[in-house]
Write a protein that holds these residues in place. Structure first.
Motif, PDB file in Angstrom:
ATOM      1  N   PRO A 247       0.829  -1.208   0.000  1.00 43.91           N
ATOM      2  CA  PRO A 247       0.000   0.000   0.000  1.00 43.91           C
ATOM      3  C   PRO A 247       0.866   1.263   0.000  1.00 43.91           C
ATOM      4  O   PRO A 247       1.930   1.291   0.630  1.00 43.91           O
ATOM      5  CB  PRO A 247      -0.795  -0.132   1.308  1.00 43.91           C
TER       6      PRO A 247
ATOM      7  N   LEU B 203      -7.542  -1.580  -1.399  1.00 43.67           N
ATOM      8  CA  LEU B 203      -6.703  -0.473  -1.866  1.00 43.67           C
ATOM      9  C   LEU B 203      -7.538   0.554  -2.630  1.00 43.67           C
ATOM     10  O   LEU B 203      -7.336   1.765  -2.489  1.00 43.67           O
ATOM     11  CB  LEU B 203      -5.581  -0.998  -2.759  1.00 43.67           C
TER      12      LEU B 203
ATOM     13  N   HIS C 288      -7.624  -7.788  -1.388  1.00 46.73           N
ATOM     14  CA  HIS C 288      -6.604  -6.744  -1.186  1.00 46.73           C
ATOM     15  C   HIS C 288      -6.775  -5.599  -2.183  1.00 46.73           C
ATOM     16  O   HIS C 288      -6.712  -4.432  -1.811  1.00 46.73           O
ATOM     17  CB  HIS C 288      -5.213  -7.374  -1.336  1.00 46.73           C
TER      18      HIS C 288
END
Length: 294
Positions: A140, A269, A265
């Motif tokens: 990230p 994000l 994931h």
């Protein structure tokens, strides 16, 4: 009787005249160099701005194309409606810009607005299973709103980073934790920088809730009023942007996401980017940066 001037005095005066000429030439050269540097700097900024605008526009176009070819999953119908309403609001803004209703001071605001429209479509596409453009990111990115959090309080900063730390596909409580922190952050910004009494003082006829408090739209109008902006299309766009983020929180809270009850994931994000972009956009309006020269 004319005063006689010696040859040494003539040479001295000649040297003085030549020195003054050289100084004038140096100043003229310096002024030309300064002007050329200013032109080069302006052109570089213009090229960077135009490249950023093209990148934003191309990204928005790609995200809208993805959005058009997918049908919404049942749990995302309401959020998709919010995204489509938000995109229509952006289209109104874009049409007014193309009609040259806005002057140069709106350039950065319009640039940021296009990014918001792309972020909104992007998170919808991610929820629908489309592969985000940042899918290959190994980790990230650093939070882009730390400077905003620092301007509010250390407590807000710490709570936000705690939420980011918890934003993991392996954390079944990630949605609730992140959603709560994000909602608190937006509420904190609105309440701290648009206090009810200040809004009513500046906008005595503003919209109010059943409890008599200025609405979110009234607070947005208050922020824009402070920047000398009273355009209804601008107000509507910012309001629709905030409403779209609120609808995203409801997606977070409904507990129907994913077969395992968790987000992937890439989806996390995209959701994080959507929230941070909206916070940054709102902060730019509050501080006036959104209406500063690009």
């Amino acid at each position: 009787m004319a005063r006689r001037i010696s040859s040494s005095q003539i040479r001295s005066r000649l040297r003085q005249a030549q020195a003054k000429m050289r100084q004038a030439q140096a100043k003229r050269k310096q002024a030309i160099n300064k002007c050329n540097q200013a032109v080069r700097t302006y052109n570089a900024k213009a090229r960077a701005h135009n490249a950023r605008v093209r990148a934003n526009r191309d990204r928005l176009k790609r995200e809208l194309q993805k959005l058009a070819r997918t049908s919404s999953k049942p749990q995302y119908v309401t959020f998709r409606t919010s995204v489509e309403t938000f995109q229509r609001s952006y289209s109104v803004l874009e049409n007014r810009a193309e009609a040259e209703i806005y002057d140069d001071r709106y350039d950065r605001f319009l640039d940021l607005s296009e990014r918001e429209a792309a972020n909104s479509a992007s998170v919808m596409n991610a929820l629908e299973g489309e592969v985000p453009e940042n899918e290959n990111d190994e980790s990230p990115p650093a939070s882009e709103i730390d400077h905003i959090l620092d301007a509010i309080s250390q407590d807000v900063h710490d709570r936000w980073h705690g939420a980011l730390f918890a934003l993991s596909p392996q954390n079944p409580d990630a949605a609730r934790h992140f959603c709560t922190s994000a909602r608190e952050l937006l509420t904190e910004i609105l309440e701290r920088f648009a206090r009810d009494e200040d809004v009513k003082s500046v906008l005595p006829d503003c919209e109010v809730t059943q409890q008599g408090k200025p609405t979110r739209r009234a607070k947005i109008r208050f922020f824009l009023h402070k920047q000398g902006v009273s355009d209804d299309a601008v107000t509507d766009f910012v309001e629709k942007d905030m409403e779209n983020v609120v609808q995203l929180f409801r997606v977070f809270n409904d507990g129907t996401h994913g077969s395992s009850g968790r987000f992937e994931h890439s989806q996390l994000l995209a959701i994080r980017a959507r929230v941070e972009g909206a916070v940054s956009f709102l902060w730019g309006i509050i501080t006036g940066d959104a209406f500063a020269p690009a």
